[in-house]
Design an enzyme around this catalytic site. Structure first.
Site, short mmCIF file in Angstrom:
data_model
loop_
_atom_site.label_atom_id
_atom_site.label_comp_id
_atom_site.label_asym_id
_atom_site.label_seq_id
_atom_site.Cartn_x
_atom_site.Cartn_y
_atom_site.Cartn_z
N MET A 63 6.68 2.49 -1.71
CA MET A 63 7.49 1.48 -1.08
C MET A 63 7.08 1.49 0.38
SD MET A 63 10.34 0.03 0.25
CE MET A 63 11.07 1.15 1.33
N PRO A 64 6.72 0.50 1.00
CA PRO A 64 6.87 -0.91 0.65
C PRO A 64 5.86 -1.37 -0.41
CG PRO A 64 6.60 -0.61 3.03
CD PRO A 64 6.33 0.68 2.39
N LEU A 65 6.19 -2.49 -1.02
CA LEU A 65 5.29 -3.17 -1.94
C LEU A 65 4.58 -4.25 -1.15
CD1 LEU A 65 4.22 -4.08 -4.72
CD2 LEU A 65 6.35 -5.36 -5.00
N VAL A 69 7.41 -6.36 0.71
CA VAL A 69 8.76 -6.17 0.16
C VAL A 69 9.18 -4.76 0.54
CG1 VAL A 69 10.17 -6.21 -1.92
CG2 VAL A 69 8.19 -7.73 -1.75
#
Length: 129
Positions: free
Chosen positions: A1-3, A72
């Site tokens: 994460m993040p994507l 994201v």
């Protein structure tokens, strides 16, 4: 994460794509301090007729090297985002030959409850992360 999701025009070689993804990940690690193995990336290639990226009236020239990056992520502060924009553009220019005018970045924020990294668990909520 993040994507990180990348949208590019088709036609890049595997080596160019690999360098783009590696460069973007390094920029993410440096900007947000995420762990090196915190790497989630998707790259989609589009025919020129399937991707439109104008300039919102800013007179920004685009070429076939255009890259749209969607990030994201959990919420990040404004200063981190601004630093990421700058670092990513400089790194893509120096390592990939992609001008800053060909880089568009958008953040989509969500919360800890919006992530499961596997095993049907919400690791941010369970304390595993």
């Amino acid at each position: 994460m993040p994507l990180m999701k990348f949208h590019v025009y088709e036609g890049r070689s595997d080596a160019e794509i690999s360098l783009l993804l590696d460069t973007a990940h390094d920029s993410m690690v440096r900007s947000f301090g995420v762990p090196e193995r915190d790497r989630y990336q998707i790259l989609s290639e589009h025919r020129a007729s399937h991707l439109r990226a104008l300039d919102t009236g800013l007179q920004i020239g685009r070429t076939h090297k255009f890259v749209l990056v969607e990030v994201v992520s959990r919420p990040r502060d404004q200063a981190q985002k601004i630093a990421f924009y700058d670092i990513l553009c400089k790194d893509l220019r120096s390592k990939c030959g992609i001008d800053a005018s060909d880089v568009m970045i958008s953040f989509v924020e969500n919360s800890d409850a919006d992530w499961s990294f596997g095993h049907g668990k919400a690791q941010f909520l369970t304390g595993d992360l």
